[in-house]
Design a protein around this motif. Structure first.
Motif, PDB file in Angstrom:
ATOM      1  N   LYS A  58       0.867  -1.186   0.000  1.00 25.47           N
ATOM      2  CA  LYS A  58       0.000   0.000   0.000  1.00 25.47           C
ATOM      3  C   LYS A  58       0.899   1.229   0.000  1.00 25.47           C
ATOM      4  N   PRO A 110      -2.981   0.873  -4.060  1.00 23.41           N
ATOM      5  CA  PRO A 110      -2.494  -0.488  -3.857  1.00 23.41           C
ATOM      6  C   PRO A 110      -1.261  -0.843  -4.688  1.00 23.41           C
ATOM      7  N   SER A 115      -6.280  -6.563  -6.347  1.00 23.12           N
ATOM      8  CA  SER A 115      -5.542  -5.556  -5.585  1.00 23.12           C
ATOM      9  C   SER A 115      -5.023  -6.145  -4.291  1.00 23.12           C
ATOM     10  N   TYR A 130      -5.825  -5.458  -1.504  1.00 24.40           N
ATOM     11  CA  TYR A 130      -6.874  -5.589  -0.494  1.00 24.40           C
ATOM     12  C   TYR A 130      -7.464  -6.995  -0.517  1.00 24.40           C
TER      13      TYR A 130
END
Length: 308
Positions: free
Chosen positions: A117, A133, A199, A201
């Motif tokens: 990140k 990201p 990503s 995440y």
């Protein structure tokens, strides 16, 4: 042409695919953390089982917009190669998460975010409200001291030089081996599995392999079924010839279609993003998993496969 204007924009099968609990994922500003945290594992997996999501975009990623209807854009993600459409990965994205591309002049190249990140800063040194990201690619305006200045959908920003790689163009980032791609995946151990995830995440299985190769300067297809038709075929029944970084593909018992992919990690191990059990990126001993009996293809990518 438009670009993704949020850290992560989900590509939906249709506007009707969105559930009430997905509201946090279709707005701007978007909150992937809040959206994922609000879902149970069953609700996350329903995104797959009910075929609601196709893929995702990350900040600054270009798309071709075919049409706009009732606040939604029918798009083609031109950096995501797919057998569905030779122009790019198709689907629907809320128009509020996109911005129309503007002509750019006097650029020095591009940057790619090389940490999980990364904070963006305003030109005056105060932190911007956006954290981008891994693998975000943005046009580079200039380098100055410890900073790189970049053009973003929100205007010019700066980013720490130590957090990025630079190149003359998106095709000219330094290229690394498939073994390095597998090693990059280790940085995301225990990251939650997310269907369609592209990503840091949350990745799905082919999102992980796509992005680790992208981090090594190599573009492969977006989905496991397409990835399984690329590269060099390696004997499935002779693990002694497998190398770290080879991709292992697995077929559905009933349909025979490829439905999973992971990196061979050496010593009989695999690193992959799995929806089973823990639902995360993990390293496992292949022979001890239910995947072992479904192995159908092993593919090896050269250090310089076809570039988009």
């Amino acid at each position: 042409m438009y670009t993704c204007a949020v850290p992560v924009a989900t590509i939906w099968t249709s506007p009707e695919s969105v559930r009430e609990l997905d509201e946090a994922g279709i707005v701007n500003p978007v909150s992937m953390n809040r959206w994922i945290a609000a879902m149970t594992q069953e609700e996350r997996f329903a995104l797959c089982k009910e075929k609601r999501i196709q893929s995702q975009l990350i900040y600054g990623e270009p798309v071709l917009v075919e049409s706009i209807q009732n606040g939604w854009a029918r798009i083609l993600a031109v950096w995501q190669r797919t057998g569905q459409d030779e122009r790019g990965y198709p689907g629907w994205v809320p128009i509020v998460q996109l911005k129309q591309s503007q002509p750019l002049n006097d650029l020095e190249g591009v940057i790619r975010v090389d940490v999980p990140k990364c904070q963006l800063w305003h030109l005056d040194g105060t932190p911007a409200s956006i954290v981008v990201p891994f693998n975000t690619v943005l046009p580079m305006v200039k380098q100055e001291g410890d900073w790189v200045f970049v053009s973003t959908p929100d205007g010019e920003r700066r980013i720490r030089k130590q957090d990025v790689c630079t190149a003359a163009s998106v095709h000219q980032f330094e290229k690394y081996s498939s073994a390095t791609a597998a090693e990059r995946a280790v940085e995301f151990l225990d990251l939650p599995y997310f269907w369609g995830g592209m990503s840091s995440y949350g990745y799905d299985c082919s999102g992980l392999t796509y992005n680790m190769f992208k981090a090594c300067g190599l573009f492969i297809s977006r989905d496991a079924g397409d990835q399984a038709a690329e590269g060099e075929g390696i004997p499935v029944d002779d693990p002694t010839v497998w190398k770290r970084g080879d991709l292992l593909f697995f077929a559905d018992d009933q349909t025979g279609n490829v439905d999973h992919v992971g990196f061979y990690y050496g010593e009989g191990q695999m690193i992959h993003a799995t929806s089973s059990k823990r639902g995360a990126v993990e390293i496992c001993i292949l022979a001890e998993t239910t995947y072992a009996k479904r192995l159908c293809t092993v593919r090896r990518y050269s250090e310089k496969p076809e570039i988009l």
